[in-house]
Design a protein around this motif. Structure first.
Motif, short mmCIF file in Angstrom:
data_model
loop_
_atom_site.label_atom_id
_atom_site.label_comp_id
_atom_site.label_asym_id
_atom_site.label_seq_id
_atom_site.Cartn_x
_atom_site.Cartn_y
_atom_site.Cartn_z
N GLY A 141 0.84 -1.19 0.00
CA GLY A 141 0.00 0.00 0.00
C GLY A 141 0.88 1.24 0.00
N GLU A 150 1.98 4.83 2.01
CA GLU A 150 2.00 5.43 3.34
C GLU A 150 2.83 6.71 3.31
OE1 GLU A 150 3.51 4.38 7.90
OE2 GLU A 150 3.68 2.89 6.28
N ASP A 170 -1.88 -0.28 -7.33
CA ASP A 170 -2.71 0.06 -6.17
C ASP A 170 -2.22 1.33 -5.50
OD1 ASP A 170 -4.22 -2.16 -6.66
OD2 ASP A 170 -3.33 -3.40 -5.09
N GLY A 171 -0.89 1.51 -5.45
CA GLY A 171 -0.35 2.72 -4.84
C GLY A 171 -0.74 3.97 -5.59
N GLN A 209 -4.41 4.72 -4.94
CA GLN A 209 -4.61 5.33 -3.63
C GLN A 209 -4.17 6.79 -3.64
OE1 GLN A 209 -2.78 3.11 -0.43
NE2 GLN A 209 -2.93 4.82 1.01
N ASP A 269 -2.17 -10.26 -1.68
CA ASP A 269 -3.49 -9.63 -1.73
C ASP A 269 -4.54 -10.74 -1.78
OD1 ASP A 269 -5.78 -8.20 -2.17
OD2 ASP A 269 -5.02 -7.07 -3.89
#
Length: 749
Positions: A140, A142, A161-162, A165, A584
Motif C-alpha cells: 500500500g 504510506e 494500487d499505490g 490510492q 493480496d
C-alpha cells in the motif's frame, strides 16, 4: 549537450507546441520560401556556363537552406508549453520500500542509493518550487516525513494500487506530478485501465527513476508453473515449468515436485544459453483424493545471488468422485474384454458397457440398476448427461437415431463431456460416420471410401506432441517413453482415418507395411468438451503379447479415459481466476449452475462455504451475474496466508442442484523473491504513457528542471523563444562556411 545547443531540455520540445509570434501570417512565410528558392535558382542559372549541374544543385541547396532558416527566424519561432505555477502545486515523491530494494549492489543497497539521492538536494530542490509529499510504497501507500523512514521491509510491490490510492487521496489537491523511485519489481495485477485513464484525464505525468541492475549475473528463477487445478484420484498430470537463468549455461540441476515432504517426481535439467526462457514438463501422479499443496523446485546452485526464487507453490484438488463412462460396442471382440479388465481396479472410473451380441440384443454390465439402459442407448438428456464420457466402439452411425446423434453432439458441446471414437469393422468411415452429424465431433476428416479397416499388423510411433503429453506417458524420461512405445507389440488391426482437422492434436501415428503413415491417436476440444480418436481395436495385443507384469495396456487405457472425463464437470461448477494469491487476498468466486436439462439455471440460490487457516470459516452468498445467465459471483477477501478449501452448493427451491469443491492459497511475501532485477521496461512504459520521463540515478538531476513542464494541477502556458538557440547560429555558420569552401574549391571565388 542537447540543452547547450537547443537552449532548453528535450522535454520542452516533446511536450511543447511550435508557434510563430510575428505579426505576419504564416502563409506569407510559405510564399517567401518559394520565392527565395526561385531567386537563388535564377542567380545560379545565369552563371550556368561556369558550373556543372551537380555543383549548381549543391550550391542551390546550401544557399536556399540558409535563406529559409533566416526567414523562419524572422517569423519569431517559439515553443508554447504549460508549466507548473511555483509554490502552488503538489509533487508526490513515491519511493518503493519493498524487500527487493534492500538488495545490495557494489556495496550499497537500492534503498540507500535512493536515500542518498533524495537527501543530496533532490528533495530540497523540489521543495524550493513545490509542495512536496513523500510516500513509501509496498503493498500500500504510506506518507512519511523524511527519507530516513525508508526500511525496505515491505512484503510486496503494488505500483498500480499505490497510484490508485494516491489519486484518491489527492483528488482535491493540485497534484502537478508524481515521481516514482523503484526497481519496477511489480508483483500484483499491474496498473488497471481505470487508474491509467484517471491519470491521463488529470494529465498527471508520472516520472520514474529506475534502481538496480537490469540483469542478475548468477541466478536461476522459476517464472511460471502450470498445473491443472483439479484431477481425478490416481491421474497422471504434467507440470509445465518455465524458468530462466544467467551465469549457469551448460550446468545441470534437479527439477522436482513435492507434496509437503513427499517427493512426487524429479528429473535432471540442463541449462541452455543465459537469459533463455525454457519450459520443461514434469509428470507426476495426483495420488489420493484431497487438497494438495504442491511445491515445484529447482535445486539451488553454488553462487546463486537469489536462491529464494527457485520454487513456486501451486494447489491441486484431487476429486474423490468416481466418474461414469458409457461404452457401446457393436460386436464381441478381444478389445472390449481387455478394456473392461484394464479399468476393473480403477477407483476413479466406472465403466458402464453395452455390448450388442445379436442384432436386437444388448448385454449390459456395470449398470446402476436393472432399469438403466434397458431400452438401449439413452434417448433423453437426463439419462445420457448423467455420464461423464462416452466410447463408441465398432458400431455403425445408423444404429443411433437422429435424436440420439444430436444428443451425443450436445453431450460434448453443452454438457462438456468426453467422446472417444474407436476403430472397428463397423466404425468410423466403415460405419458411415462421415455422413452423420457426429462427423463434426471427430478430430479428423474421414476418407470418402468404405474399405478403411485392415486386419494387418501395425506398429506405433509417438509424435513430438505425444512425446511430452501425460496421456501417452508410460515412462517418466521422454526418450525412454518414446523407445517404450516403439517396442510395444504390433496392433492386431488399424483403420485409415484421413487427415487431422485444424486444431486437432495427433499424439501417435501408425506404421504399417504398404501404407502411408496415418494418425492413430488424435484429440481435439469441441465446445465445452473434448473428443478423441483411436484408430484401432487391436491394443489388446499390448497385454496378451507381453509378460503379465507389464502394465503398458492398463496404464494407457486408464490415462486415456481419465483424460477423456477430466474436464467434465457437474451441474454446479466453481472456479477462481488465480489458484495462488500473492500478498493480496481479494478474489472472485465464480460458479455456473445448470438445471436437469443442463441449461443455464438463473433462479438458483448459491453459497460458498469457506474453510481457511487457523480455523477460519465463512459462508458467502453468490449473486447472479447480469452478463451471463446461470453464472453466479461473489467477491471475498482471504485475510490470512495459507490454504483455503471452498465448497460451493447450488439449490433450486428445496432441491440441491449440486455442489463443487475447489482450493486456493494465499502466499504473503513470496512474490518479492521474483524478478528482482530492475524492470526498466515497465518503468519506461509507465512514464511514456503518462507524459513523464524515465531517469537513471545518474540522470535524475535533470528532474528538478524538467518536472515543471506539466499541464496538471495549477499551470500556466509560457512562450519560449527559439530564434536565439545556439544551434541556429551554428547552422548558419556551417551553411555559409560550406558554401564558401565549395566555391573556393571549384574556383568560383
Amino acid at each position: 549537450m542537447f540543452k547547450l545547443l537547443f537552449k532548453y531540455p528535450s522535454t520542452v520540445f516533446s511536450k511543447g507546441q511550435l508557434v510563430f509570434l510575428a505579426a505576419w501570417p504564416v502563409w506569407t512565410l510559405g510564399i517567401l520560401v518559394i520565392a527565395a528558392a526561385a531567386f537563388v535558382a535564377w542567380l545560379l542559372w545565369r552563371k550556368r556556363g561556369k558550373t556543372a549541374l551537380p555543383r549548381t544543385a549543391a550550391l542551390w541547396s546550401l544557399e536556399t537552406a540558409l535563406l529559409v532558416l533566416l526567414l523562419l527566424l524572422l517569423w519569431h519561432p517559439a515553443i508554447s508549453i504549460a508549466t507548473l505555477k511555483p509554490q502552488q502545486n503538489v509533487v508526490a515523491v513515491v519511493v518503493d520500500d519493498s524487500r527487493s530494494m534492500a538488495l545490495r549492489e557494489a556495496g550499497i543497497s537500492r534503498t540507500e542509493s535512493v536515500q542518498s539521492i533524495l537527501s543530496n538536494n533532490l528533495i530540497n530542490d523540489l521543495r524550493n518550487k513545490y509542495q512536496v509529499r513523500l510516500y513509501r510504497l509496498s503493498a500500500g501507500l504510506e506518507r512519511i516525513e523524511k527519507p530516513a523512514d525508508l526500511t525496505a521491509a515491505g512484503a510486496a510491490t503494488h505500483i498500480g494500487d499505490g497510484l490508485k490510492q494516491l489519486l484518491s487521496e489527492s483528488a482535491a489537491l493540485p497534484l502537478g506530478a508524481v515521481v516514482l523511485l523503484s526497481d519496477g519489481s511489480e508483483n500484483s495485477a499491474g496498473i488497471d485501465a481505470e487508474t491509467m485513464a484517471e491519470i491521463r484525464r488529470r494529465r498527471i505525468p508520472v516520472h520514474t527513476a529506475g534502481f538496480g541492475r537490469e540483469r542478475l549475473e548468477r541466478d536461476v528463477e522459476i517464472s511460471d508453473v502450470q498445473i491443472a487445478p483439479r484431477a481425478l484420484a490416481g491421474s497422471r498430470l504434467s507440470a509445465l515449468v518455465s524458468f530462466r537463468q544467467a551465469g549457469f549455461a551448460e550446468r545441470k540441476t534437479k527439477l522436482s515436485i513435492r507434496d509437503g515432504a513427499k517427493l512426487l517426481a524429479s528429473r535432471e535439467v540442463l541449462f541452455q544459453a543465459d537469459g533463455t526462457q525454457r519450459t520443461e514438463s514434469l509428470s507426476f501422479n495426483a495420488g489420493n483424493a484431497g487438497a494438495k499443496n504442491l511445491q515445484v523446485t529447482l535445486d539451488p546452485l553454488d553462487g546463486e545471488e537469489n536462491p529464494r526464487n527457485n520454487s513456486l507453490n501451486r494447489v491441486l484438488q484431487v476429486d474423490p468422485s468416481k466418474l461414469r463412462i458409457l461404452y457401446i460396442e457393436g460386436e464381441p471382440k478381444w478389445e472390449f474384454k481387455f478394456i473392461r479388465r484394464a479399468l476393473e481396479e480403477d477407483e476413479s472410473i466406472q465403466l458402464v458397457t453395452m455390448l450388442r451380441t445379436t442384432q436386437n440384443k444388448i448385454y449390459r454390465q456395470g449398470v446402476a440398476s436393472a432399469k438403466e439402459l434397458d431400452e438401449g442407448f439413452p434417448s433423453s438428456v437426463e439419462e445420457l448427461f448423467g455420464f461423464s464420457g462416452v466410447i463408441l466402439g465398432g458400431v455403425e452411425a445408423s444404429y443411433f437415431t437422429p435424436l440420439q446423434q444430436e444428443l451425443l453432439k450436445q453431450f460434448v458441446d453443452r454438457r462438456g463431456g468426453g467422446l472417444l471414437f474407436l476403430g472397428g469393422r463397423a466404425g468410423l468411415a466403415e460405419g458411415g460416420y462421415a455422413q452423420s452429424v457426429l462427423s463434426d465431433l471427430l478430430p479428423v476428416s474421414l476418407p470418402d471410401k468404405k474399405v478403411t479397416f485392415y486386419r494387418d499388423p501395425a506398429t506405433v510411433e509417438l509424435t513430438s506432441a505425444g512425446r511430452d503429453n501425460s496421456l501417452c506417458r508410460l515412462e517418466e524420461d521422454p526418450d525412454k517413453n518414446v523407445a517404450r512405445w516403439r517396442s510395444l507389440p504390433y496392433l492386431a488391426n488399424f483403420q485409415e482415418v484421413g487427415a487431422p482437422k485444424p486444431g486437432a492434436v495427433v499424439l501417435a501415428e501408425l506404421n504399417a507395411s504398404g501404407h502411408a503413415k496415418s494418425p492413430l491417436l488424435a484429440t481435439q476440444n469441441f465446445g465445452q468438451g473434448r473428443t478423441a480418436l483411436l484408430a484401432t481395436s487391436g491394443t489388446w495385443r499390448w497385454q496378451m503379447a507381453q509378460p503379465v507384469s507389464d502394465m503398458s495396456h492398463e496404464m494407457f487405457w486408464r490415462q486415456l479415459l481419465r483424460w477423456l472425463v477430466s474436464g467434465t464437470r457437474g451441474r454446479v461448477s466453481a472456479s477462481v481466476a488465480q489458484p495462488v494469491l500473492y500478498d493480496d487476498g481479494r478474489l472472485t468466486i465464480r460458479a455456473t449452475v445448470k438445471d436437469t436439462a443442463w441449461l443455464a439455471a438463473g433462479d438458483a440460490t448459491v453459497e460458498a462455504r469457506i474453510m481457511g487457516p487457523e480455523g477460519l470459516s465463512a459462508v458467502v452468498g453468490l449473486q447472479p451475474d447480469p452478463l451471463e445467465p446461470g453464472a453466479y459471483l461473489a467477491e471475498w477477501d482471504a485475510a490470512k496466508a495459507g490454504a483455503y478449501l471452498v465448497e460451493v452448493v447450488g439449490r433450486r427451491g428445496q432441491e440441491e442442484t449440486g455442489r463443487d469443491v475447489l482450493t486456493f492459497r494465499r502466499d504473503d511475501g513470496a512474490a518479492e523473491n521474483f524478478r528482482q532485477e530492475q524492470n526498466r521496461e515497465l518503468l519506461e512504459r509507465l512514464a511514456e504513457q503518462t507524459g513523464g520521463s524515465y531517469y537513471t540515478p545518474r540522470s535524475i538531476e535533470r528532474l528538478t528542471s524538467e518536472i515543471a513542464f506539466s499541464e496538471a494541477g495549477l499551470s500556466v502556458r509560457e512562450m519560449r523563444d527559439l530564434w536565439d538557440m545556439p544551434v541556429n547560429f551554428l547552422v548558419i555558420f556551417l551553411l555559409c562556411g560550406a558554401d564558401w569552401l565549395l566555391r573556393r574549391k571549384w574556383g568560383l571565388v
